[in-house]
Design a protein around this motif. Sequence first.
Motif, short mmCIF file in Angstrom:
data_model
loop_
_atom_site.label_atom_id
_atom_site.label_comp_id
_atom_site.label_asym_id
_atom_site.label_seq_id
_atom_site.Cartn_x
_atom_site.Cartn_y
_atom_site.Cartn_z
N UNK A 145 31.89 38.20 37.74
CA UNK A 145 32.60 37.51 39.01
C UNK A 145 33.93 38.44 39.19
N UNK A 146 33.92 39.11 40.34
CA UNK A 146 35.08 39.56 40.76
C UNK A 146 35.70 38.83 41.77
N UNK A 147 36.23 37.78 41.19
CA UNK A 147 36.87 36.78 41.88
C UNK A 147 38.44 37.08 42.91
N UNK A 148 38.85 36.31 43.77
CA UNK A 148 39.93 36.96 44.33
C UNK A 148 40.98 36.16 43.21
N UNK B 126 29.99 36.27 30.59
CA UNK B 126 30.75 36.23 32.00
C UNK B 126 31.84 36.99 31.72
N UNK B 127 32.24 38.03 33.01
CA UNK B 127 33.22 38.82 32.90
C UNK B 127 33.91 38.48 34.11
N UNK B 128 35.42 38.38 34.18
CA UNK B 128 36.12 38.30 35.38
C UNK B 128 37.14 39.12 35.52
N UNK B 129 37.47 39.75 36.40
CA UNK B 129 38.75 40.94 36.64
C UNK B 129 39.89 39.78 36.97
N UNK B 130 41.21 40.26 36.41
CA UNK B 130 42.46 39.51 36.74
C UNK B 130 43.53 40.48 36.54
N UNK B 131 44.66 39.95 36.63
CA UNK B 131 45.82 41.00 36.70
C UNK B 131 46.46 40.65 34.99
N UNK B 132 47.41 41.53 34.78
CA UNK B 132 48.08 41.60 33.45
C UNK B 132 48.85 40.37 33.46
N UNK B 133 49.64 39.84 34.20
CA UNK B 133 50.41 38.85 34.09
C UNK B 133 49.68 37.54 33.83
#
Length: 259
Positions: A165-168, A218-225
């Motif tokens: 899930x490449x979520x916003x 399940x894999x999701x991209x997010x930011x470092x912070x």
Amino acid sequence: MTSLTDPTTVAAALRAAGCVFAEDEADLILATAGTPQELAAMVARRAAGEPLEHVLGWAGFHGLRVQVEPGVFVPRRRTEFLVDQALAQAPGASVVVDLCCGSGAVGAALAAALGDVELHAADIDPVAVRCARRNIAPYGGHAHPGDLYDALPTGLRGRVGILAANVPYVPSAEVGLLPAEARDHEPLVALDGGGDGLDVLRRVVAAAPEWLAPGGCVLVETSERQADTAVDTFTRAGLTTRLAVSEELYANVVVGVRD
């Protein structure tokens, strides 16, 4: 008079418009344009700030050429790291779901690497679904319009080996700070992740365990912070969780596994 078909002239026009990699972009546009008229139109669109991938009609992603049309989120190179993490975690997955699929790049890349899989993609944006349908068709994939899990066939519950899930994840107040290419040419629904940027991530993770097969991930991209909060969200959902980081790609991917 110098012809626009001359690479130097095209690069000069792009450089004057602020394109940092003008020479490389000129080569790609020249190789894609079929006629001088099409070339002129493509150069004008790029010079006006339209994303290169929208101008070309495709984006390179994980060794594939993915079709990308205007109005569709452009797959980022850093998201290739999510694909790699999925393949490392579940190399034998037979059912793959690409949520918030955009162009379907993630699903296509996973299917290309895994071979014979049952592939489903879903997005709330009908333009994205139309684009994804073309990109995953070579792998027998199915693209569904709708809001997250509501779009998926109920028969997938408890069977998914990889749920990507490449979520916003851009906080709403920061969307206006994005580069103009994204802000002006990509759908807001693919960028805006709500107050802290994690609204969609929370919804994906909360329901993930009921869709995953035992051992599925399940894999999701997010930011470092946002990573610590995202990891906590995964853990609270009962998933065995790890954070994978690529400093080279500036990528942070949270991986959760159903025991």
